[in-house]
Design a protein around this motif. Sequence first.
Motif, PDB file in Angstrom:
ATOM      1  N   ILE A   1     -10.817 -41.437 -14.747  1.00  0.00           N
ATOM      2  CA  ILE A   1     -11.465 -40.191 -15.161  1.00  0.00           C
ATOM      3  C   ILE A   1     -12.160 -40.797 -16.532  1.00  0.00           C
ATOM      4  O   ILE A   1     -11.699 -41.096 -17.368  1.00  0.00           O
TER       5      ILE A   1
ATOM      6  N   ASP B   1     -13.247 -38.902 -11.648  1.00  0.00           N
ATOM      7  CA  ASP B   1     -14.057 -37.611 -12.182  1.00  0.00           C
ATOM      8  C   ASP B   1     -14.825 -38.275 -13.208  1.00  0.00           C
ATOM      9  O   ASP B   1     -14.628 -39.220 -14.017  1.00  0.00           O
TER      10      ASP B   1
ATOM     11  N   SER C   1      -9.605 -31.118 -13.863  1.00  0.00           N
ATOM     12  CA  SER C   1      -9.784 -32.441 -13.381  1.00  0.00           C
ATOM     13  C   SER C   1      -8.012 -33.198 -13.355  1.00  0.00           C
ATOM     14  O   SER C   1      -7.877 -33.712 -12.174  1.00  0.00           O
TER      15      SER C   1
END
Length: 234
Positions: free
Chosen positions: A83, A104, A118
């Motif tokens: 991420i 993400d 997330s």
Amino acid sequence: MEKRDIEVLIVEDDLRIAEIQKRFIEQIEGFQAVGIAAGYVDAITLIEILKPDLLLLDVYFPDMNGLELLRELKLQSKQTDVIMITATREIEKVQEAISIGVFDYIIKPLVFERFKQSLLRYQDYHEKLSQLGKGNHVITQQQVDKLLRKETTELNNDKSYLPKGIDPLTLEKVMEVIGKGGAGLTAESVANEIGVSRTTARRYLEHLVSIEKIEADLTYGSVGRPERVYMSIG
């Protein structure tokens, strides 16, 4: 058998920000921060030793580019997901990160609700992948769709399915206020308009940002403090 926590390595050269990320992780059940790397050598070493499930990775470092590290990990087929958490907003960088395969991309300043959403989505993905991997070497199209979150996306667009703590009527009110907000409204402005707390308003606003119903940006007030403002897309 007890389910193990998802292990997270923070790759961030600003130790103050890294500590904030670590504290955020500690507030989300099922995750464990296993280390902090402030540069390339630390990152490569800790990835090799700890073999984390997930990296929280910035883009710019004094001794490396986070996207280059991400590309290197993919070339080495490391079983670590990423991420990106960065202040980098250039569309080319975002596209590059997505094309390489980030899970993400979160733009700083980091907001806990957006961060939590997330990580919970990643937790869902990780659990589905673990279940599919038990004794299976091939999967069906439906299972692939679930992993790619197609069904989740459809559900997020369906008002009958909403995360815990999100009421559909309040959500509609928030969207209506934002629709009339023009250049953008703060969470405090929205809270005053619909008669809820600032924290509640922010939770609804960040949910709408996460499902791409509205967008957020930063503005600077009279004392120079950044404020997150929310506005309709387009």
